[in-house]
Design a protein around this motif. Structure first.
Motif, PDB file in Angstrom:
ATOM      1  N   MET A   3      -2.098  -5.394 -14.167  1.00 14.44           N
ATOM      2  CA  MET A   3      -2.506  -4.007 -14.309  1.00 14.44           C
ATOM      3  C   MET A   3      -3.605  -3.598 -13.331  1.00 14.44           C
ATOM      4  O   MET A   3      -4.038  -2.468 -13.330  1.00 14.44           O
ATOM      5  N   SER A   4      -4.081  -4.494 -12.493  1.00 13.46           N
ATOM      6  CA  SER A   4      -5.238  -4.190 -11.659  1.00 13.46           C
ATOM      7  C   SER A   4      -5.002  -3.008 -10.713  1.00 13.46           C
ATOM      8  O   SER A   4      -5.848  -2.130 -10.632  1.00 13.46           O
ATOM      9  N   TRP A   5      -3.896  -2.962 -10.013  1.00 12.04           N
ATOM     10  CA  TRP A   5      -3.668  -1.834  -9.102  1.00 12.04           C
ATOM     11  C   TRP A   5      -3.386  -0.554  -9.876  1.00 12.04           C
ATOM     12  O   TRP A   5      -3.723   0.526  -9.438  1.00 12.04           O
ATOM     13  N   GLN A   6      -2.805  -0.685 -11.058  1.00  9.38           N
ATOM     14  CA  GLN A   6      -2.487   0.493 -11.867  1.00  9.38           C
ATOM     15  C   GLN A   6      -3.757   1.178 -12.361  1.00  9.38           C
ATOM     16  O   GLN A   6      -3.757   2.383 -12.583  1.00  9.38           O
ATOM     17  N   GLY A   7      -4.815   0.411 -12.506  1.00 10.39           N
ATOM     18  CA  GLY A   7      -6.078   0.988 -12.945  1.00 10.39           C
ATOM     19  C   GLY A   7      -6.691   1.938 -11.937  1.00 10.39           C
ATOM     20  O   GLY A   7      -7.575   2.727 -12.262  1.00 10.39           O
ATOM     21  N   ARG A   8      -6.215   1.902 -10.700  1.00 11.03           N
ATOM     22  CA  ARG A   8      -6.721   2.796  -9.654  1.00 11.03           C
ATOM     23  C   ARG A   8      -6.088   4.179  -9.717  1.00 11.03           C
ATOM     24  O   ARG A   8      -6.477   5.078  -8.983  1.00 11.03           O
ATOM     25  N   ILE A   9      -5.106   4.347 -10.606  1.00 14.30           N
ATOM     26  CA  ILE A   9      -4.354   5.600 -10.685  1.00 14.30           C
ATOM     27  C   ILE A   9      -4.589   6.234 -12.050  1.00 14.30           C
ATOM     28  O   ILE A   9      -4.347   5.601 -13.070  1.00 14.30           O
ATOM     29  N   ASP A  44       1.887  -7.412  -6.566  1.00 12.31           N
ATOM     30  CA  ASP A  44       0.583  -6.745  -6.623  1.00 12.31           C
ATOM     31  C   ASP A  44       0.254  -6.071  -5.293  1.00 12.31           C
ATOM     32  O   ASP A  44      -0.281  -4.961  -5.275  1.00 12.31           O
ATOM     33  N   ARG A  45       0.569  -6.744  -4.190  1.00 13.28           N
ATOM     34  CA  ARG A  45       0.296  -6.165  -2.859  1.00 13.28           C
ATOM     35  C   ARG A  45       1.023  -4.832  -2.710  1.00 13.28           C
ATOM     36  O   ARG A  45       0.452  -3.845  -2.230  1.00 13.28           O
ATOM     37  N   LEU A  46       2.272  -4.784  -3.156  1.00 13.07           N
ATOM     38  CA  LEU A  46       3.021  -3.525  -3.108  1.00 13.07           C
ATOM     39  C   LEU A  46       2.342  -2.468  -3.975  1.00 13.07           C
ATOM     40  O   LEU A  46       2.231  -1.309  -3.588  1.00 13.07           O
ATOM     41  N   GLY A  47       1.857  -2.864  -5.141  1.00 13.08           N
ATOM     42  CA  GLY A  47       1.160  -1.925  -6.018  1.00 13.08           C
ATOM     43  C   GLY A  47      -0.075  -1.335  -5.367  1.00 13.08           C
ATOM     44  O   GLY A  47      -0.319  -0.124  -5.440  1.00 13.08           O
ATOM     45  N   TYR A  48      -0.867  -2.185  -4.710  1.00 13.59           N
ATOM     46  CA  TYR A  48      -2.063  -1.682  -4.028  1.00 13.59           C
ATOM     47  C   TYR A  48      -1.691  -0.756  -2.865  1.00 13.59           C
ATOM     48  O   TYR A  48      -2.365   0.240  -2.621  1.00 13.59           O
ATOM     49  N   ILE A  49      -0.612  -1.075  -2.176  1.00 10.28           N
ATOM     50  CA  ILE A  49      -0.143  -0.193  -1.100  1.00 10.28           C
ATOM     51  C   ILE A  49       0.203   1.178  -1.675  1.00 10.28           C
ATOM     52  O   ILE A  49      -0.200   2.214  -1.127  1.00 10.28           O
ATOM     53  N   LEU A  50       0.929   1.201  -2.774  1.00  9.58           N
ATOM     54  CA  LEU A  50       1.292   2.476  -3.399  1.00  9.58           C
ATOM     55  C   LEU A  50       0.066   3.237  -3.876  1.00  9.58           C
ATOM     56  O   LEU A  50      -0.009   4.466  -3.718  1.00  9.58           O
ATOM     57  N   ALA A  51      -0.906   2.539  -4.437  1.00  9.89           N
ATOM     58  CA  ALA A  51      -2.137   3.201  -4.885  1.00  9.89           C
ATOM     59  C   ALA A  51      -2.859   3.837  -3.697  1.00  9.89           C
ATOM     60  O   ALA A  51      -3.344   4.969  -3.784  1.00  9.89           O
ATOM     61  N   GLU A  52      -2.908   3.127  -2.582  1.00 11.42           N
ATOM     62  CA  GLU A  52      -3.558   3.672  -1.383  1.00 11.42           C
ATOM     63  C   GLU A  52      -2.809   4.889  -0.856  1.00 11.42           C
ATOM     64  O   GLU A  52      -3.423   5.881  -0.457  1.00 11.42           O
TER      65      GLU A  52
END
Length: 85
Positions: A3-9, A44-52
């Motif tokens: 859930m770490s990258w999801q927390g950025r959204i 997770d890397r893909l998730g962070y890319i999407l968040a950015e």
């Protein structure tokens, strides 16, 4: 799913970014399955890319394609471990 990258959204936007993540991940996996050892890190890397991309206000209609391009461009290291002996 981590859930770490999801927390950025913010919650109001999270569902559509998660949907974009699922679509992008399916396309990436269809081309070349990700090995078990790298699966979570690459997901997770893909998730962070999407968040950015979302934070950069990339339109929803371009999120999946943009994420895949960035994922491919910043791929994992291609360095192979040394052979024994």
């Amino acid at each position: 799913m981590n859930m770490s990258w999801q927390g950025r959204i913010p919650g109001i936007h999270r569902d559509r970014i998660i949907l974009a993540h699922q679509k992008a991940w399916q396309e990436i996996e269809a081309r070349a399955p990700i090995g078990a050892l790298n699966y979570q890190a690459e997901n997770d890397r893909l998730g962070y890319i999407l968040a950015e991309l979302w934070q950069a206000q990339v339109p929803d209609s371009e999120l999946v394609a943009s994420a895949i391009r960035r994922f491919d461009a910043a791929g994992p290291s291609k360095i192979k471990p040394d052979k024994p002996g």
